[in-house]
Design an enzyme around this catalytic site. Structure first.
Site, PDB file in Angstrom:
ATOM      1  N   GLY A  50       0.861  -1.186   0.000  1.00 52.82           N
ATOM      2  CA  GLY A  50       0.000   0.000   0.000  1.00 52.82           C
ATOM      3  C   GLY A  50       0.895   1.232   0.000  1.00 52.82           C
ATOM      4  O   GLY A  50       1.872   1.295   0.773  1.00 52.82           O
ATOM      5  N   ARG A  92      10.105  -1.739  -5.196  1.00 56.47           N
ATOM      6  CA  ARG A  92       8.829  -1.583  -5.914  1.00 56.47           C
ATOM      7  C   ARG A  92       8.847  -0.226  -6.635  1.00 56.47           C
ATOM      8  O   ARG A  92       8.942   0.819  -5.982  1.00 56.47           O
ATOM      9  CB  ARG A  92       7.629  -1.681  -4.948  1.00 56.47           C
ATOM     10  CG  ARG A  92       7.537  -3.054  -4.274  1.00 56.47           C
ATOM     11  CD  ARG A  92       6.166  -3.321  -3.705  1.00 56.47           C
ATOM     12  NE  ARG A  92       5.193  -3.634  -4.729  1.00 56.47           N
ATOM     13  CZ  ARG A  92       3.876  -3.676  -4.515  1.00 56.47           C
ATOM     14  NH1 ARG A  92       3.391  -3.385  -3.319  1.00 56.47           N
ATOM     15  NH2 ARG A  92       3.047  -3.988  -5.478  1.00 56.47           N
ATOM     16  N   GLN A 197      -6.034  -8.665  -2.209  1.00 57.28           N
ATOM     17  CA  GLN A 197      -5.983  -7.648  -1.142  1.00 57.28           C
ATOM     18  C   GLN A 197      -7.392  -7.207  -0.727  1.00 57.28           C
ATOM     19  O   GLN A 197      -7.620  -6.831   0.416  1.00 57.28           O
ATOM     20  CB  GLN A 197      -5.186  -6.419  -1.607  1.00 57.28           C
ATOM     21  CG  GLN A 197      -3.694  -6.637  -1.757  1.00 57.28           C
ATOM     22  CD  GLN A 197      -3.306  -7.025  -3.172  1.00 57.28           C
ATOM     23  OE1 GLN A 197      -4.081  -7.688  -3.862  1.00 57.28           O
ATOM     24  NE2 GLN A 197      -2.126  -6.654  -3.609  1.00 57.28           N
ATOM     25  N   ASP A 238      -1.417   4.775  -6.149  1.00 56.20           N
ATOM     26  CA  ASP A 238       0.004   4.516  -5.924  1.00 56.20           C
ATOM     27  C   ASP A 238       0.874   5.660  -6.428  1.00 56.20           C
ATOM     28  O   ASP A 238       1.998   5.852  -5.965  1.00 56.20           O
ATOM     29  CB  ASP A 238       0.410   3.197  -6.587  1.00 56.20           C
ATOM     30  CG  ASP A 238      -0.172   2.055  -5.791  1.00 56.20           C
ATOM     31  OD1 ASP A 238      -1.329   1.696  -6.035  1.00 56.20           O
ATOM     32  OD2 ASP A 238       0.513   1.589  -4.865  1.00 56.20           O
ATOM     33  N   ASN A 247      -3.025   2.899 -10.018  1.00 52.80           N
ATOM     34  CA  ASN A 247      -3.517   2.151  -8.857  1.00 52.80           C
ATOM     35  C   ASN A 247      -3.576   0.680  -9.237  1.00 52.80           C
ATOM     36  O   ASN A 247      -3.278   0.293 -10.375  1.00 52.80           O
ATOM     37  CB  ASN A 247      -4.884   2.681  -8.401  1.00 52.80           C
ATOM     38  CG  ASN A 247      -5.281   2.150  -7.036  1.00 52.80           C
ATOM     39  OD1 ASN A 247      -4.490   2.196  -6.094  1.00 52.80           O
ATOM     40  ND2 ASN A 247      -6.474   1.605  -6.907  1.00 52.80           N
TER      41      ASN A 247
HETATM   42  O1  MRU Z   1       0.386  -4.055  -4.652  1.00 53.46           O
HETATM   43  P1  MRU Z   1      -0.199  -3.317  -3.486  1.00 53.46           P
HETATM   44  O2  MRU Z   1      -1.053  -4.165  -2.622  1.00 53.46           O
HETATM   45  O3  MRU Z   1       0.857  -2.561  -2.718  1.00 53.46           O
HETATM   46  O4  MRU Z   1      -1.131  -2.243  -4.170  1.00 53.46           O
HETATM   47  C1  MRU Z   1      -1.800  -1.328  -3.358  1.00 53.46           C
HETATM   48  C2  MRU Z   1      -2.758  -0.479  -4.089  1.00 53.46           C
HETATM   49  O5  MRU Z   1      -2.855  -0.499  -5.294  1.00 53.46           O
HETATM   50  C3  MRU Z   1      -3.567   0.475  -3.265  1.00 53.46           C
HETATM   51  O6  MRU Z   1      -4.797   0.697  -3.847  1.00 53.46           O
HETATM   52  C4  MRU Z   1      -2.808   1.806  -3.212  1.00 53.46           C
HETATM   53  O7  MRU Z   1      -1.498   1.619  -2.742  1.00 53.46           O
HETATM   54  C5  MRU Z   1      -3.488   2.796  -2.385  1.00 53.46           C
HETATM   55  S1  MRU Z   1      -3.160   2.526  -0.697  1.00 53.46           S
HETATM   56  C6  MRU Z   1      -3.870   3.692   0.263  1.00 53.46           C
END
Ligand code: MRU
Length: 347
Positions: A50, A92, A197, A238, A247
């Site tokens: 996140g 990442r 998720q 993101d 996102n």
């Molecule tokens: O791959 P992830 O689980 O890190 O991806 C997270 C997302 O896409 C969330 O929607 C984004 O980080 C917003 S978090 C407030």
């Protein structure tokens, strides 16, 4: 309402503690992390995930690097900490908050007079980033709650909740603040293939707070919109550039469907997620391993000969976004990101 932190600095053991998100909802386990290698693995495996939580993890990571570095002369000390920072930054590429949190602590540390004070400066700055993130989420929640009708059903994708932040959440922060303010909000959580998720984390968080949540397969979203069952879509982000919102993969299809059905599509994110320098074509979309798509538990569902694409994120053009909800208010596209970010630095 639950205000548990997702990750924090443990001064007694000089380590980072966090909830391992890969184990939820079956197991609630706190991990103690005392090395950069272990933290890098945790970020790659999405034990911590996140965008805002990655910002906090990157910040604590630099603090950890400073604490464990044994170099005494400042030049070698900063060189080693910067090397560790680069390792964390490379884990990442899409979520801008990771690099933002790392860079903020590295820059602050450079103002310290010596190695000993650099360590305490790094810890203090990382703690400040975590505190600010929680404050931002509450402010986003307040701003966004005002947009929702008194009774409504909101669709969300992935997890933009407390687990994705320091606490409270962005998209789920809006829902939490609306419920806290007396609104009757029901949530439809898209499961979010391939790592679930939405099904695992969003449903767990909301159920824990007694907020009504229904989990659907990602492909059910359009059907519910067409039936008139969805009043608004709220997602996190993101990275937000002048032209798109990055996102979790699948967000773009929800935006297209919401637009088609005249349903408001909101993005909730702190200013730390805005990227004033780049546009869509400059940003790398993370591609993840084949196994995440081909297997579930011990079973493989895809023949070895088939190619697999596993993009972690997609890009939603700004003209599909009704508004972006930030800690500084609600902004409708076109958004002047430069002006918005200068209101962050003017703080
Ligand atoms: O791959 P992830 O689980 O890190 O991806 C997270 C997302 O896409 C969330 O929607 C984004 O980080 C917003 S978090 C407030």
């Amino acid at each position: 309402m639950n205000e548990t932190a997702t990750l924090w600095w443990d001064a007694a053991t000089e380590s980072i503690r966090y909830i391992d998100q890969t184990l939820l909802p079956a197991e609630y386990t706190i991990i103690e992390c005392r090395s950069i290698g272990r933290l890098a693995t945790a970020i790659k495996r999405l034990e911590i995930r996140g965008a805002p939580a990655l910002g906090v993890a990157g910040a604590y990571g630099v603090a950890l690097a400073a604490v464990i570095c044994r170099k005494k002369d400042p030049a070698s000390f900063f060189e080693e900490v910067r090397r560790d920072a680069d390792v964390l930054r490379s884990t990442r590429p899409t979520a801008i908050n990771l690099a933002w949190g790392i860079d903020r602590v590295v820059t602050k540390m450079a103002t310290a007079a010596d190695v000993v004070s650099a360590r305490s400066v790094a810890i203090a700055e990382a703690e400040e980033i975590a505190r600010e993130d929680t404050a931002c989420c509450h402010a986003i929640g307040e701003c966004g709650a005002a947009l929702l009708p008194d009774r409504c059903t909101v669709l969300t994708h992935c997890n933009a909740g407390a687990l994705a932040c320091s606490s409270w959440g962005t998209a789920l922060g809006v829902i939490r603040s609306a419920v806290k303010g007396g609104k009757l909000v029901k949530v439809v959580a898209c499961e979010t293939r391939p790592l679930l998720q939405g099904a695992r984390l969003t449903a767990w968080e909301l159920a824990r707070d007694d907020i009504a949540v229904t989990v659907i397969t990602d492909s059910t979203a359009a059907h519910l919109m067409r039936r008139g069952d969805i009043d608004a879509v709220i997602v996190g982000a993101d990275r937000i550039t002048r032209d798109v919102v990055f996102n979790k993969i699948g967000t773009y299809m929800h935006a297209v469907c919401a637009h088609h059905h005249a349903i408001p599509f909101y993005v909730a994110a702190p200013l730390s997620t805005f990227d004033g320098k780049n546009s869509e074509r400059d940003v790398t979309i993370e591609e993840r391993g084949r196994d995440e798509v081909t297997t579930m538990g011990n079973r493989t569902f895809v023949p070895d000969a088939a190619e697999v694409k596993n993009f972690a994120f997609d890009a939603t053009p700004m003209d599909l976004v009704t508004a972006v909800i930030t800690e500084k208010g609600v902004f409708r596209p076109p958004i002047d990101i430069g002006a918005l970010l200068s209101c962050r630095s003017a703080k």
